[in-house]
Design a protein around this motif. Sequence first.
Motif, PDB file in Angstrom:
ATOM      1  N   LEU A 217       0.871  -1.183   0.000  1.00  0.00           N
ATOM      2  CA  LEU A 217       0.000   0.000   0.000  1.00  0.00           C
ATOM      3  C   LEU A 217       0.911   1.238   0.000  1.00  0.00           C
ATOM      4  O   LEU A 217       0.958   2.013   0.960  1.00  0.00           O
ATOM      5  CB  LEU A 217      -0.914  -0.013   1.224  1.00  0.00           C
ATOM      6  CG  LEU A 217      -1.883  -1.195   1.315  1.00  0.00           C
ATOM      7  CD1 LEU A 217      -2.589  -1.228   2.668  1.00  0.00           C
ATOM      8  CD2 LEU A 217      -2.921  -1.142   0.200  1.00  0.00           C
TER       9      LEU A 217
ATOM     10  N   SER B 197      -1.128   2.633  -6.278  1.00  0.00           N
ATOM     11  CA  SER B 197       0.102   2.120  -5.677  1.00  0.00           C
ATOM     12  C   SER B 197       1.093   1.905  -6.827  1.00  0.00           C
ATOM     13  O   SER B 197       1.229   0.802  -7.352  1.00  0.00           O
ATOM     14  CB  SER B 197      -0.200   0.814  -4.946  1.00  0.00           C
ATOM     15  OG  SER B 197       0.923   0.379  -4.240  1.00  0.00           O
TER      16      SER B 197
ATOM     17  N   LYS C  92      -3.786  -4.903  -1.664  1.00  0.00           N
ATOM     18  CA  LYS C  92      -3.071  -5.127  -0.418  1.00  0.00           C
ATOM     19  C   LYS C  92      -2.532  -6.548  -0.372  1.00  0.00           C
ATOM     20  O   LYS C  92      -3.293  -7.503  -0.528  1.00  0.00           O
ATOM     21  CB  LYS C  92      -4.064  -4.895   0.735  1.00  0.00           C
ATOM     22  CG  LYS C  92      -3.501  -5.012   2.126  1.00  0.00           C
ATOM     23  CD  LYS C  92      -4.532  -4.480   3.105  1.00  0.00           C
ATOM     24  CE  LYS C  92      -4.075  -4.638   4.538  1.00  0.00           C
ATOM     25  NZ  LYS C  92      -5.013  -4.003   5.471  1.00  0.00           N
TER      26      LYS C  92
END
Lengths: 383, 165
Positions: free
Chosen positions: A101, A327, B30
Motif C-alpha cells: 500500500l 500504488s 493489499k
Amino acid sequence: MLAMNYRGTRRIRLDHDKPIPEIEHPQDAIIKVTRSCICGSDLHLYNGNVPDTRIGSTFGHEFVGIVEEIGTDVQNIKVGDQVIVPFNIACGQCVFCEQELYASCHESNPQSTALGGIFGYSHIAGGHEGGQAEYVRVPYANVGPMVIPDNLDLDDAVLLTDIVPTGYQAAEMGGIQKGDTVVVFGAGPVGIMAAKCSWLFGAGRVIVIDQEEYRLDFVQKYADCEVYNFNSLEDPVKFIKQTTDWLGADVCIDAVGAEAAGDALQTITGRKLLLQAGSATALQWAINGVKKGGIVSVVGVYGPTGNLVPIGNVVNKGITVRAGQASVKRLLPKLIEHVQKGVLNPKELITHRIPLEEVADGYRIFSEKLDHVIKPVLIPPSA
Amino acid sequence: MKNKSNKDYSHIKGWAIDADPKNDPVYPMKNRTNGEHKGYNWKRPKQQAVDREVLHSNERPNVSAVFGLAPEPSGLSGMIRRFAFKYSENEHTHWLSLLFADRVNELEGLVDDIKKGQFPNIIAEKGWGAQWKHDRKTMIKKITVGTAIVAGIAIMLSGKRNKYF
C-alpha cells in the motif's frame, strides 16, 4: 534553478532563483527533471481547494529525470541513471508499504495520517516540493525510483508515474469480470486510461461519459469505447439503466473527483461555495448508475472534509465501493511490460509540450480545457 | 478506560469457522500480512533532522521519518496553521482553519512581493495570455461582465454617497 511557484488561487509564476535542493536524508536523491506533467489533481491545488497549500510551494508529482546526486544509503540507483519516479513517496519499511500500500506510507507525511507523502501536493501530502522545476529532492530513493529501460520512450515513462497506474488501478479495483459493462465517468487522462485498461480485465462493454466533445472523440478512438455527452442526455443515470436492460452497469468508475460538472446543487455547494470537499457529481452518478451488488471504483480526488453522496443507496443496493490512490510501485513492472509490448500507448495522450518557463500558461490551458488539451507536458530548458 | 487486547480467541465458539482469505475485497491492492495487528512496531527509517518547524497531525505520535521542505509556517497564516494542528484530522476546525490560513497566506505573499519591489504580473501569473490566444471570446465575455459588475457597484456606491452629501 527554475521552478514553478504557487502564488495563490489560480496564480502561478516561474521562479528563476529557487535554491537547488540538497540531500537531507541518507536515502535521498536529487533528480534533474527531464519531463514533468500537469495533472488534473494539480488543478485542485491551482484552484485553491486543497487545505494547507502554502505560497511559494512548487507543484508536480508526475516527473522523470536523471539522477544528479545520491545520499550515502542509496544503492538501487546511481548518478546518471534515467529514472521514473512514482508520485507516492514510500519508505518500503512501514507496515503499509510492506503490504504494497505504497500510497499509504506512514513515514513520509507528518501532516496527515490519511495518506502518504506525494511530491508537490501541499502540506496535506507532506510538504514535499514537486517536479515542475529543474531539480527535485526524492526521498527514499532505494524504494520509489525505477531505472527507465532503454527501449522505453521518456514520454511513455513520465505518464507511468501516475495516470497509467491510476487508470489501471481504477479498472483493477472494479473487479471487472469477463463480459461486464463498465461505465467510466470522466474523459480526462485518467478516465481515458481507465477505459483502455478496462478491456484488459475482460470488460464486454466500456462506456465513457463526459461533457467535452473533443475528449469524447479522443477516448472513443483511443480506447475503442462508447461515448456519451451528459449534456445531451436527459439524465445520465436513467440512460445507464436504459442501456443496460434497466439493471445498471456492473462497474462504475469515478475518474473525475472534486471538479465535476453536471449537477447544479453539487456544483454550487462543492465548487462555488466550498461547503463540501468539491463537487461529487460523478460519484453520485456512479453509485446511482451501478447495478445492485455492483462495484464502484473511485480514483477521482476529493478534499479531506466531506461530500454529499447517496450513501443510503450504497447500503440499499449492496454496492462495494473501492477507492485509493494508485500504488505505483506495485504496478510499474506490469505496466512497463504492457507499454513495451504495445498493449498500452500512453504517450499518445500528450497533446501539448510546454516550456517550463510558460508554466502559468500551461495551467490556464489545462484548467480551461483550451486548444483541445488532453495532457500537457512541461519541458525544462536544461532537459 | 483502556481496552485490553485479546489475542486468544479459542474460547469464542465458532470463531473464524467461515474465514476465507479469498473473500478479500481489498485484493489485489493489499498484499495482506496483518502486520498492523502488532501495532506501530516496524523498524523505522532514519529520522530526517527536524531542524525547522514541522507541524504534525495529532493523530500520530511523531514526525514521519522524512518530510518535505516546502515553506514553513510563518506570519499570521502560520499562527492559524499552528492553531489548526491542535485539532485532529477528524475536526472541521482543522481543515477550515487551514483553508483560511491559505487565503491569508495569499495576501501575505502579495505584501512580501511588494515589499521586495516585485509587483506581481497578475496577467502573466493567471495565464491570461494563453486564454486570449486560444479562447478570446470567453475572455472578452468575462472582461465585459466583470467591468459591468464593477461599474454597477461604483454607480450604486456613488448614488448612495450623493444621498448623504
